[in-house]
Write a protein that holds these residues in place. Structure first.
Motif, PDB file in Angstrom:
ATOM      1  N   SER A  51      -6.723  -0.219 -15.944  1.00 51.48           N
ATOM      2  CA  SER A  51      -5.330  -0.549 -16.240  1.00 51.48           C
ATOM      3  C   SER A  51      -5.225  -1.791 -17.116  1.00 51.48           C
ATOM      4  O   SER A  51      -4.179  -2.047 -17.701  1.00 51.48           O
TER       5      SER A  51
ATOM      6  N   LYS B 262       1.532  -5.712  -8.167  1.00 53.12           N
ATOM      7  CA  LYS B 262       2.961  -5.634  -8.471  1.00 53.12           C
ATOM      8  C   LYS B 262       3.722  -6.759  -7.780  1.00 53.12           C
ATOM      9  O   LYS B 262       3.158  -7.532  -6.995  1.00 53.12           O
TER      10      LYS B 262
ATOM     11  N   PHE C 135       6.827  -6.609  -5.561  1.00 51.67           N
ATOM     12  CA  PHE C 135       7.850  -5.874  -4.827  1.00 51.67           C
ATOM     13  C   PHE C 135       8.594  -6.778  -3.844  1.00 51.67           C
ATOM     14  O   PHE C 135       9.259  -6.302  -2.939  1.00 51.67           O
TER      15      PHE C 135
ATOM     16  N   PRO D 224      -1.460  -1.269  -5.016  1.00 47.02           N
ATOM     17  CA  PRO D 224      -1.865  -0.501  -6.204  1.00 47.02           C
ATOM     18  C   PRO D 224      -3.325  -0.692  -6.625  1.00 47.02           C
ATOM     19  O   PRO D 224      -3.882   0.189  -7.282  1.00 47.02           O
TER      20      PRO D 224
ATOM     21  N   GLU E 149      -5.799   1.546  -3.619  1.00 52.86           N
ATOM     22  CA  GLU E 149      -5.398   2.906  -3.266  1.00 52.86           C
ATOM     23  C   GLU E 149      -6.591   3.760  -2.830  1.00 52.86           C
ATOM     24  O   GLU E 149      -7.754   3.375  -2.984  1.00 52.86           O
TER      25      GLU E 149
ATOM     26  N   PRO F 205       7.815   0.977  -2.041  1.00 55.52           N
ATOM     27  CA  PRO F 205       7.925   1.226  -3.485  1.00 55.52           C
ATOM     28  C   PRO F 205       6.586   1.420  -4.174  1.00 55.52           C
ATOM     29  O   PRO F 205       6.535   2.033  -5.242  1.00 55.52           O
ATOM     30  N   TRP F 206       5.506   0.901  -3.594  1.00 54.26           N
ATOM     31  CA  TRP F 206       4.175   1.116  -4.167  1.00 54.26           C
ATOM     32  C   TRP F 206       3.808   2.592  -4.163  1.00 54.26           C
ATOM     33  O   TRP F 206       3.045   3.041  -5.008  1.00 54.26           O
ATOM     34  N   TRP F 207       4.379   3.345  -3.217  1.00 55.75           N
ATOM     35  CA  TRP F 207       4.118   4.785  -3.184  1.00 55.75           C
ATOM     36  C   TRP F 207       4.852   5.488  -4.325  1.00 55.75           C
ATOM     37  O   TRP F 207       4.341   6.458  -4.900  1.00 55.75           O
ATOM     38  N   ASP F 208       6.024   5.003  -4.681  1.00 55.90           N
ATOM     39  CA  ASP F 208       6.789   5.620  -5.770  1.00 55.90           C
ATOM     40  C   ASP F 208       6.072   5.473  -7.107  1.00 55.90           C
ATOM     41  O   ASP F 208       6.308   6.257  -8.031  1.00 55.90           O
ATOM     42  N   GLU F 209       5.204   4.469  -7.217  1.00 64.17           N
ATOM     43  CA  GLU F 209       4.478   4.225  -8.464  1.00 64.17           C
ATOM     44  C   GLU F 209       2.981   4.459  -8.288  1.00 64.17           C
ATOM     45  O   GLU F 209       2.158   3.865  -8.992  1.00 64.17           O
TER      46      GLU F 209
ATOM     47  N   ASN G  37      -0.812   5.491  -8.377  1.00 63.60           N
ATOM     48  CA  ASN G  37      -1.650   5.792  -9.542  1.00 63.60           C
ATOM     49  C   ASN G  37      -2.428   7.094  -9.394  1.00 63.60           C
ATOM     50  O   ASN G  37      -2.813   7.710 -10.388  1.00 63.60           O
TER      51      ASN G  37
ATOM     52  N   LYS H 233      -3.064  10.669  -9.257  1.00 68.95           N
ATOM     53  CA  LYS H 233      -2.318  11.851  -9.690  1.00 68.95           C
ATOM     54  C   LYS H 233      -3.264  13.033  -9.888  1.00 68.95           C
ATOM     55  O   LYS H 233      -4.451  12.857 -10.178  1.00 68.95           O
TER      56      LYS H 233
END
Length: 513
Positions: free
Chosen positions: A322, A359, A361, A370, A373, A395-399, A401, A403
């Motif tokens: 990243s 992040k 949050f 993040p 993970e 909110p870390w779950w909404d973003e 990494n 996938k």
């Protein structure tokens, strides 16, 4: 209860015949820094655990790993297990003491080492010392903690002047600082660390760790005026006593100041390894002058018998993939990590290019999730053993990494000969096959191109030359000191008459005559 019974045996000082195992050379060591809660879940509760790690030792052998660095294992409310509720209990989400001992023995059976992360400078309000000593000057633990008042009603602050931590799961965790100037605290740490060196006290050490990582070790802890000169009064005595139990152990310390090369820790605290934070910055800069300067200080000036850990990621900093999205640059950074010197350390998932950035949050330890993970084992992003303990927790779950079908998983990369995973395996295989790369002395090799970095490594009769193109364009470079090449070990370009033409971001390695 089991760990306390065994611990009692240790406290009573049962006499055994100690067989001090000789310290094996670090030549060839490849560390794997694992966030075990996120690695592999063996029982379906979404938390990575000890049995899960044991089941995946074959994977680590396949990668080429020779030692494992664990995060803390003791019971704690924080998901990262720093700030203990009880130093003497294994977190039940990780498993039992017997499962821990089985893991250690299995690691040793694979010919690997294991290091335990310890941070005993802080405790939470659930710890026995806090519960007994706060508001009770007659407590047997009244000297174990720092207080802001003479009545011992107000425990002292911890790092950054904090008194409370907010967990990702909504927990509010009160924390205070341990009095490292207390003789009783030093004695307790001697026994605690000593237990994990040889749990069954048979002197064989097959069930004991091969060393410790001392988190946030400082000579003056968090600028507290009473906790000064700790190298002399706490850390050095502790290290010396642990090495009396097993002279073969390795003590690793994390410097609190990441611009510190750690030389004071080597000389005054007696530790064996420090983290090369400054060399990491130089590697990620892709700047030749920084690499030369930081390598000279980190590697060449490292005291005899001491070592620097060379790394690109850890559990506190942004993932390499990243920070540098170009996969070719990621490969160059990895090659420098493995080939420049010191002891290379892979942070779990780095070898497949896992992504993640810290992040903001709010006031929560979820900010770091993040970069911690679940290891991405499968193309689909989920599957048996995937340790998504943080799923739908904030909110870390909404973003997140992780996938599906993004090319970043062990399943996808194993089958791809050009993958980052297979590149790591090849780098490690070449390093392990050549003593000069795995344990040789680093020296800068002069050339005439500011975009090309070159150096040699020498061990006994073997000497190798590494030449790296730091740019995204073809480069030509001439070495200023003549060399004779015996054979090429890595890379496609050839050195002829001390001159080489390199492809963009190419790494070449030659064995010299």
């Amino acid at each position: 209860m089991i760990i306390r019974l065994l611990y009692l045996v240790f406290l009573l000082g049962v006499t055994t015949t100690s067989i001090a195992q000789p310290k094996t050379p670090a030549t060839g060591e490849i560390m794997y820094h694992v966030f075990q809660r996120s690695f592999y879940d063996s029982n379906g509760d979404s938390h990575g655990d000890l049995n899960g790690l044991r089941q995946k030792l074959g994977y680590l052998k396949e990668l080429g790993v020779t030692s494992i660095l664990l995060l803390p294992l003791y019971e704690a409310d924080c998901y990262h297990n720093y700030f203990a509720n009880d130093f003497e209990s294994i977190d039940p989400e990780f498993g039992t003491l017997n499962e821990y001992l089985s893991l250690v023995r299995a690691i040793h059976a694979q010919g690997m080492k294991v290091y335990m992360d310890m941070e005993t400078q802080y405790v939470t309000e659930k710890h026995a010392w806090w519960q007994s000593a706060v508001g009770n000057r007659d407590s047997p633990f009244s000297d174990y903690l720092l207080f802001d008042d003479s009545a011992h009603n107000t425990p002292a602050t911890m790092i950054f002047g904090l008194r409370v931590l907010n967990g990702y799961d909504g927990r509010v965790i009160k924390v205070t600082t341990v009095n490292l100037k207390s003789k009783q605290v030093l004695d307790y740490n001697r026994r605690l660390f000593g237990f994990f060196l040889d749990p069954n006290q048979d002197g064989r050490f097959d069930d004991g760790v091969d060393g410790f990582r001392l988190d946030h070790a400082m000579d003056r802890l968090d600028d507290k005026p009473t906790l000064i000169d700790l190298f002399a009064s706490f850390w050095k005595p502790l290290v010396d006593d642990l090495k009396k139990i097993n002279p073969g152990i390795t003590i690793i310390a994390e410097q609190a100041d990441w611009t510190d090369y750690g030389f004071d820790y080597f000389h005054r605290a007696g530790v064996d390894r420090m983290f090369g934070f400054e060399l990491r910055q130089a590697i990620l800069s892709f700047d030749k002058s920084q690499l030369i300067h930081k390598a000279d200080t980190t590697l060449r000036l490292c005291p005899p018998g001491k070592q620097q850990i060379v790394f690109l990621e850890n559990h506190d900093i942004d993932r390499l993939a990243s920070t540098i999205e170009d996969r070719s640059k990621q490969k160059v950074a990895a090659a420098l990590m493995f080939y420049m010197g010191g002891v290379p350390a892979i942070y779990y998932g780095q070898e497949i290019g896992m992504q993640g950035k810290n992040k903001s949050f709010g006031n929560t330890d979820g900010n770091n999730i993040p970069v911690r993970e679940a290891f991405d084992w499968y193309r689909s992003g989920e599957g048996l053993g995937t340790a998504m303990w943080y799923k739908r927790s904030g909110p870390w779950w909404d973003e997140v990494n992780n996938k599906a079908n993004d090319g970043i998983s062990l399943e996808e990369e194993r089958a791809d000969s050009g993958s980052l995973f297979n590149y790591y395996r090849t780098l490690i295989q070449v390093r392990q096959a050549h003593p000069a790369l795995s344990g040789g002395q680093y020296s800068h090799a002069l050339n005439d191109n500011e975009r090309v970095f070159s150096f040699t490594r020498a061990h006994g009769p073997q000497r190798v030359l590494v030449i790296v193109n730091l740019s995204n364009e073809e480069q030509t470079a001439s070495l200023l000191d003549p060399v004779q090449v015996q054979r090429s070990l890595f890379g496609s370009s050839r050195l002829k008459n001390n001159r080489i033409r390199l492809l963009p971001y190419e790494v070449t390695v030659f064995e010299l005559k």
